[in-house]
Write an enzyme that holds these catalytic residues in place. Structure first.
Site, short mmCIF file in Angstrom:
data_model
loop_
_atom_site.label_atom_id
_atom_site.label_comp_id
_atom_site.label_asym_id
_atom_site.label_seq_id
_atom_site.Cartn_x
_atom_site.Cartn_y
_atom_site.Cartn_z
N ASN A 1 0.60 -1.30 0.14
CA ASN A 1 0.13 -0.27 0.06
C ASN A 1 0.59 1.46 0.15
OD1 ASN A 1 -2.21 -1.42 0.69
ND2 ASN A 1 -2.14 -1.60 2.51
N GLU B 1 -0.58 1.93 6.94
CA GLU B 1 -1.04 2.64 8.18
C GLU B 1 0.12 3.13 8.92
OE1 GLU B 1 -2.76 -0.76 9.71
OE2 GLU B 1 -5.09 -0.02 8.85
N HIS C 1 6.82 -1.62 3.45
CA HIS C 1 6.69 -2.83 3.92
C HIS C 1 5.43 -3.57 2.04
CE1 HIS C 1 3.14 -0.91 5.40
NE2 HIS C 1 2.63 -1.50 5.30
P1 5GP Z 1 -0.66 -1.06 5.87
O1 5GP Z 1 -1.71 -0.84 5.11
O2 5GP Z 1 0.64 -0.11 6.49
O3 5GP Z 1 -0.09 -1.78 4.80
O4 5GP Z 1 -0.52 -2.20 6.82
C1 5GP Z 1 0.56 -2.15 8.10
C2 5GP Z 1 -0.02 -3.99 8.76
O5 5GP Z 1 1.24 -3.53 10.21
C3 5GP Z 1 -0.93 -3.66 8.80
O6 5GP Z 1 -1.66 -5.37 8.19
C4 5GP Z 1 -0.85 -3.91 10.75
O7 5GP Z 1 -1.98 -5.13 10.87
C5 5GP Z 1 0.71 -4.20 10.47
N1 5GP Z 1 0.83 -3.82 11.84
C6 5GP Z 1 0.29 -2.60 12.37
N2 5GP Z 1 1.02 -2.73 13.54
C7 5GP Z 1 2.23 -3.53 14.16
C8 5GP Z 1 2.79 -4.37 14.77
O8 5GP Z 1 2.61 -3.53 16.15
N3 5GP Z 1 3.17 -5.43 14.31
C9 5GP Z 1 2.25 -6.26 13.67
N4 5GP Z 1 3.63 -7.52 13.86
N5 5GP Z 1 1.63 -5.70 12.88
C10 5GP Z 1 1.88 -4.21 12.56
#
Ligand code: 5GP
Length: 119
Positions: A91, A99, A104
């Site tokens: 994303n 987020e 990532h």
């Molecule tokens: P994005 O929406 O930025 O692509 O995804 C962020 C991802 O990070 C989400 O799937 C969320 O569940 C994961 N995430 C957020 N905080 C943490 C954390 O503290 N530890 C882990 N292992 N995953 C996290």
């Protein structure tokens, strides 16, 4: 957008916050997502400080870029999901609901993943 070194994945990289690590090499680090959306849901992040796919693709040196994408493939192989199949997703920015502001790649697998995008 400037890189925020206090973002949650930067803290995970520095070992300040625990995670369930599955892979690490010179270029990448991978761990299970805290809120899995599939039986296998692993996040692969570069060790370098890049906000997003746009930042990484524009600014990472060749060695880091190649090393990172090699690592994504290695993680999928190590997770044993290449036979049945998997999906990668990154994303970038507002419309994709990014987020965490550290680039990532999500790896999803372990069931039929359905249509490419949720409506
Ligand atoms: P994005 O929406 O930025 O692509 O995804 C962020 C991802 O990070 C989400 O799937 C969320 O569940 C994961 N995430 C957020 N905080 C943490 C954390 O503290 N530890 C882990 N292992 N995953 C996290």
């Amino acid at each position: 957008m400037a890189y925020d070194s206090e973002n949650i994945f930067a803290k995970i990289l520095r070992g300040e916050i625990p995670c369930n690590k599955v892979f690490e090499d010179d270029f990448a680090f991978a761990f299970h997502d805290i809120n899995p959306q599939a039986p296998t849901h692993v996040l692969v992040i570069p060790k370098g400080a890049y906000v997003s796919m746009d930042d990484f693709s524009a600014n990472a040196p060749e060695k880091e870029a190649a090393g990172f994408w090699r690592a994504v493939g290695s993680v999928a192989r190590e997770q044993g999901v290449t036979g049945a199949g998997y999906r990668i997703l990154a994303n970038h920015g507002r419309d994709a609901n990014q987020e965490v502001p550290h680039f990532h790649v999500h790896i999803f697998a372990g069931r039929n993943l359905g249509p490419m995008l949720a409506r």
